[in-house]
Design an enzyme around this catalytic site. Structure first.
Site, PDB file in Angstrom:
ATOM      1  N   GLY A  26       0.813  -1.217   0.000  1.00 17.57           N
ATOM      2  CA  GLY A  26       0.000   0.000   0.000  1.00 17.57           C
ATOM      3  C   GLY A  26       0.839   1.257   0.000  1.00 17.57           C
ATOM      4  O   GLY A  26       0.516   2.234   0.676  1.00 17.57           O
ATOM      5  N   ALA A  27       1.917   1.257  -0.785  1.00 21.96           N
ATOM      6  CA  ALA A  27       2.913   2.329  -0.703  1.00 21.96           C
ATOM      7  C   ALA A  27       2.653   3.487  -1.657  1.00 21.96           C
ATOM      8  O   ALA A  27       3.485   4.388  -1.758  1.00 21.96           O
ATOM      9  CB  ALA A  27       4.311   1.760  -0.961  1.00 21.96           C
ATOM     10  N   GLY A  49      -1.090   7.696   1.259  1.00 21.62           N
ATOM     11  CA  GLY A  49      -1.286   7.661   2.710  1.00 21.62           C
ATOM     12  C   GLY A  49      -0.048   7.301   3.502  1.00 21.62           C
ATOM     13  O   GLY A  49       1.077   7.700   3.179  1.00 21.62           O
ATOM     14  N   GLY A  71       1.492   4.484   3.803  1.00 22.05           N
ATOM     15  CA  GLY A  71       2.466   3.686   3.071  1.00 22.05           C
ATOM     16  C   GLY A  71       3.386   4.544   2.224  1.00 22.05           C
ATOM     17  O   GLY A  71       4.594   4.281   2.141  1.00 22.05           O
ATOM     18  N   SER A 113      -4.956  -1.014  14.130  1.00 20.83           N
ATOM     19  CA  SER A 113      -5.725   0.210  14.363  1.00 20.83           C
ATOM     20  C   SER A 113      -6.273   0.183  15.782  1.00 20.83           C
ATOM     21  O   SER A 113      -6.409  -0.885  16.394  1.00 20.83           O
ATOM     22  CB  SER A 113      -6.882   0.277  13.358  1.00 20.83           C
ATOM     23  OG  SER A 113      -7.874   1.205  13.754  1.00 20.83           O
ATOM     24  N   TYR A 154     -14.514  -4.031   9.549  1.00 21.49           N
ATOM     25  CA  TYR A 154     -13.193  -3.400   9.577  1.00 21.49           C
ATOM     26  C   TYR A 154     -12.513  -3.700  10.918  1.00 21.49           C
ATOM     27  O   TYR A 154     -11.337  -4.082  10.954  1.00 21.49           O
ATOM     28  CB  TYR A 154     -13.313  -1.894   9.385  1.00 21.49           C
ATOM     29  CG  TYR A 154     -11.989  -1.172   9.487  1.00 21.49           C
ATOM     30  CD1 TYR A 154     -11.028  -1.285   8.491  1.00 21.49           C
ATOM     31  CD2 TYR A 154     -11.684  -0.375  10.595  1.00 21.49           C
ATOM     32  CE1 TYR A 154      -9.804  -0.633   8.586  1.00 21.49           C
ATOM     33  CE2 TYR A 154     -10.468   0.286  10.697  1.00 21.49           C
ATOM     34  CZ  TYR A 154      -9.533   0.150   9.692  1.00 21.49           C
ATOM     35  OH  TYR A 154      -8.323   0.790   9.790  1.00 21.49           O
TER      36      TYR A 154
END
Length: 296
Positions: free
Chosen positions: A20-21, A24, A26, A134, A159
């Site tokens: 996920g780079a 955000g 990442g 989280s 989630y």
């Protein structure tokens, strides 16, 4: 002491894989590591978006929600050495959807994909695995009788389940490494409430508007939020099994420190149950050949 990215040592000669780079947390993580001399493998779903990110790194495509894509990435990295794997990618609160293999999307992308990727790459990882969870793990549990949401689905509830699964997995990996005398580390991190596109990427209408307003008013900048996983990934003082999060009230904002997961997330029986289930659902198992005993 307030830990910042200025305290990251020279990372030349080290390779980090960040999922996920392309945006955000990442992206901030990849950009910061590259600025410290690290070789960064940016594992992203959209290669065009990854190119536009402007990070001096190596791009690889992966869709964490698709186990075939995860296997393809692992095969592509065959023979490569990875010092640190940062399981950062995630999806938050979409409408009920299923992955390519038929799993609920958040459980697939946030947990199963990272579980499979970690085990497939473990024999090539030299230092540590950082799994990003989280504060929402506090309200999570594993819906063993309703994993796909067919019996009832809540975007936030599922989630929270996926983030709870991250903690169960990270701690169980730590226990298995420790039991084998393996010196490598499994570390958890969470960014508190950080102003990224995660909260609004798949929401729409009033929910998206409300999340944007809340982010503006209450969230910390994503550059601050990324510090927790950067600290977990680079600081030699961090110990396997630790959970790194912000030091402020409610762990919503602040500077990296050691925090504690909720008690249910430390349940070893539940962690083993989830591990066994994850092996069945992904078809990926931890082999004794993947573990390394401490040299004495």
């Amino acid at each position: 002491m307030r830990w910042t990215s200025e305290q990251i040592a020279d990372q030349r000669g080290r390779t980090f894989l960040v999922t996920g780079a392309s945006s955000g947390l990442g992206l901030v993580t990849a950009r910061t590591l590259a600025s410290k001399g690290a070789h960064v493998i940016m594992a992203v779903r959209d290669l065009d978006k990854g190119r536009k990110a402007g990070v001096d790194g190596e791009l690889k495509r992966v869709d964490l929600a698709d186990l075939d894509s995860v296997r393809a990435l692992a095969d592509d990295l065959q023979g490569r050495t990875i010092d640190v794997l940062i399981n950062n990618a995630g999806v938050m609160m979409p409408p009920r959807r299923r992955s390519a293999q038929g799993h609920e999307l958040q459980f697939a992308a946030n947990h199963l994909g990272h579980f499979a990727l970690t085990l497939l790459l473990l024999d090539r990882i030299t230092d540590r695995v950082v799994t990003v969870s989280s504060t929402r793990h506090r309200t999570g549990r594993i819906h063993y009788d309703n994993l796909d949401g067919a019996k009832g689905y809540s975007p936030m509830g599922f989630y929270s389940q996926s983030k709870f699964a991250n903690v169960l997995f990270g701690l169980e990996l730590h226990r298995r490494l420790q039991a084998a005398g393996d010196p490598r580390k499994s570390i958890l991190a969470h960014p508190g409430w950080s102003n990224t596109n995660l909260q609004t990427a798949v929401t729409s209408g009033p929910t998206k508007i409300a999340m944007r307003i809340a982010n503006t008013l209450f969230a910390q900048p994503m550059e601050r939020g990324a510090l927790d996983q950067l600290y977990a990934a680079t600081d030699p003082r961090v110990e396997s099994g630790q959970f790194i999060g912000p030091d402020g009230p409610g762990e919503h904002r602040g500077w990296p420190t050691v925090v504690q997961p909720v008690e249910p997330a430390r349940d070893e029986h539940d962690a083993r149950r989830l591990w066994d289930l994850s092996e069945r659902l992904t078809g990926v198992q931890l082999s004794s050949a993947d573990l390394r005993r401490q040299r004495r």
